[in-house]
Design a protein around this motif. Structure first.
Motif, PDB file in Angstrom:
ATOM      1  N   UNK A  79     -56.503   1.756 -20.335  1.00 56.43           N
ATOM      2  CA  UNK A  79     -55.857   0.523 -20.829  1.00 56.43           C
ATOM      3  C   UNK A  79     -54.355   0.581 -20.544  1.00 56.43           C
ATOM      4  N   UNK A  80     -53.778   1.747 -20.826  1.00 54.08           N
ATOM      5  CA  UNK A  80     -52.343   1.930 -20.560  1.00 54.08           C
ATOM      6  C   UNK A  80     -52.025   1.717 -19.076  1.00 54.08           C
ATOM      7  N   UNK A  81     -52.860   2.326 -18.229  1.00 54.97           N
ATOM      8  CA  UNK A  81     -52.619   2.231 -16.775  1.00 54.97           C
ATOM      9  C   UNK A  81     -52.730   0.784 -16.292  1.00 54.97           C
ATOM     10  N   UNK A  82     -53.729   0.077 -16.811  1.00 52.91           N
ATOM     11  CA  UNK A  82     -53.915  -1.321 -16.383  1.00 52.91           C
ATOM     12  C   UNK A  82     -52.747  -2.184 -16.839  1.00 52.91           C
ATOM     13  N   UNK A  83     -52.294  -1.908 -18.057  1.00 50.28           N
ATOM     14  CA  UNK A  83     -51.171  -2.673 -18.593  1.00 50.28           C
ATOM     15  C   UNK A  83     -49.930  -2.463 -17.741  1.00 50.28           C
ATOM     16  N   UNK A  84     -49.681  -1.184 -17.420  1.00 50.68           N
ATOM     17  CA  UNK A  84     -48.507  -0.862 -16.595  1.00 50.68           C
ATOM     18  C   UNK A  84     -48.609  -1.465 -15.205  1.00 50.68           C
ATOM     19  N   UNK A  85     -49.836  -1.584 -14.717  1.00 48.43           N
ATOM     20  CA  UNK A  85     -50.033  -2.130 -13.370  1.00 48.43           C
ATOM     21  C   UNK A  85     -49.943  -3.662 -13.355  1.00 48.43           C
ATOM     22  N   UNK A  86     -49.857  -4.261 -14.541  1.00 48.74           N
ATOM     23  CA  UNK A  86     -49.694  -5.715 -14.612  1.00 48.74           C
ATOM     24  C   UNK A  86     -51.003  -6.485 -14.589  1.00 48.74           C
ATOM     25  N   UNK A  87     -52.099  -5.817 -14.936  1.00 45.82           N
ATOM     26  CA  UNK A  87     -53.383  -6.510 -15.017  1.00 45.82           C
ATOM     27  C   UNK A  87     -53.323  -7.507 -16.184  1.00 45.82           C
ATOM     28  N   UNK A  88     -53.875  -8.718 -16.003  1.00 45.31           N
ATOM     29  CA  UNK A  88     -53.760  -9.735 -17.049  1.00 45.31           C
ATOM     30  C   UNK A  88     -54.881  -9.650 -18.078  1.00 45.31           C
ATOM     31  N   UNK A  89     -56.096  -9.392 -17.587  1.00 47.90           N
ATOM     32  CA  UNK A  89     -57.275  -9.423 -18.464  1.00 47.90           C
ATOM     33  C   UNK A  89     -58.100  -8.176 -18.230  1.00 47.90           C
ATOM     34  N   UNK A  90     -58.542  -7.565 -19.308  1.00 49.68           N
ATOM     35  CA  UNK A  90     -59.525  -6.485 -19.184  1.00 49.68           C
ATOM     36  C   UNK A  90     -60.795  -6.912 -19.903  1.00 49.68           C
TER      37      UNK A  90
END
Ligand code: AMP
Length: 282
Positions: A79-90
């Motif tokens: 979750x942290x990695x996706x957030x940092x990568x700028x992913x909008x929706x998980x």
């Protein structure tokens, strides 16, 4: 980043986005994320208004129950990695969410001969499981662009087939290059399971691909495939296959004319961990 666990909630939210004509890019994953996954997110961010990713360890694509049990799960870090990568929706669904009626309602997709060769042969039912989950996810997300990694070359060909079968050919499939560690080992969630000694040995898969790339010549390719298998055997691998196939449709190639675009594909076990890799040769 917004996290959805329920299909209905994600569906409703995405519907509203589509009405605003937002272009949606989708990156499906099984989690235990690494920079290879993030390169797909980065590619999606360049060309879409919204980037949706999913994490779902899909039970129906594991032909080996122990492989499923042992699949690495690192959800907090993901979750942290996706957030940092700028992913909008998980999208993080439960098994029940994806398979509300259990696995008995299994569809059968007509994937043709690819189910009888390579991973189709060595992992019976694997590609049917991949198709089931991807079909379901595509129904929910309805992306404009779908991002896949070349690392899973056969999966890319299968999913191209799937979107024709299910009438979703308007989805653009974007295939992103394989990200490798500095020594050449293809990044993979399964690498987390390797101990230090296995990790050192694992790079031999890449060396076997390079061996074929550097030594292949026109004509019968049996000897070079056998030599590459020997390299893996000598390093302690138990090899499922070293194969050479047409890069477009995966027809196996026994005689190479020196012109045809081909892909070299390897799958091999290091103890109980199965690794795959491939290299396209022009
Ligand atoms: P997985 O979580 O293993 O199902 O992978 C999710 C997506 O990431 C798939 O499209 C993979 O092909 C892609 N992927 C996995 N490893 C890599 C890598 N080393 N480089 C680029 N893409 C990758």
């Amino acid at each position: 980043m917004i996290l959805f666990k329920k299909t209905a909630d994600l569906d409703k939210w995405l519907d509203a986005q589509r009405k605003k004509a937002n272009i949606i890019g989708f990156v499906p994953t099984m989690g235990a994320l690494h920079p290879g996954h993030l390169s797909l997110i980065a590619a999606a961010k360049k060309c879409n208004d919204l980037v949706v990713s999913s994490i779902f360890v899909n039970p129906t694509q594991f032909n080996n129950p122990r492989d499923f049990e042992k699949y690495p799960i690192t959800i907090e870090k993901d979750i942290e990695m996706l957030e940092q990568a700028g992913c909008d929706i998980l999208f993080l669904p439960s098994v029940h969410e994806i398979y509300p009626d259990g696995f008995s309602t299994t569809k059968n997709y007509d994937l043709g001969f690819v189910e009888t060769i390579l991973d189709g042969k060595f992992r019976p039912g694997h590609f049917q499981g991949v198709c089931m989950v991807v079909h379901h996810l595509l129904d929910i997300v309805s992306p404009d662009n779908l991002y896949l990694g070349q690392k899973d070359y056969q999966q890319c060909i299968i999913i191209k087939k799937l979107i024709r079968i299910i009438g979703k050919s308007t989805i653009n499939i974007q295939i992103c290059p394989t990200l490798r560690e500095t020594d050449g080992l293809a990044m993979s969630s399964r690498n987390m399971r390797l101990n230090a000694k296995e990790r050192e040995t694992a790079v031999t898969i890449y060396h076997s691909l390079l061996f074929i790339k550097n030594n292949i010549s026109k004509g019968d390719v049996t000897a070079i495939k056998n030599k590459a298998k020997e390299i893996l055997d000598n390093a302690g691998f138990k090899t499922d296959y070293v194969e050479i196939a047409d890069a477009t449709d995966l027809t196996l190639v026994n005689e190479w004319d020196g012109q045809q675009k081909i892909v070299v594909l390897v799958a091999a076990f290091l103890n109980e961990i199965r690794l795959i890799d491939n290299m396209v040769l022009n």
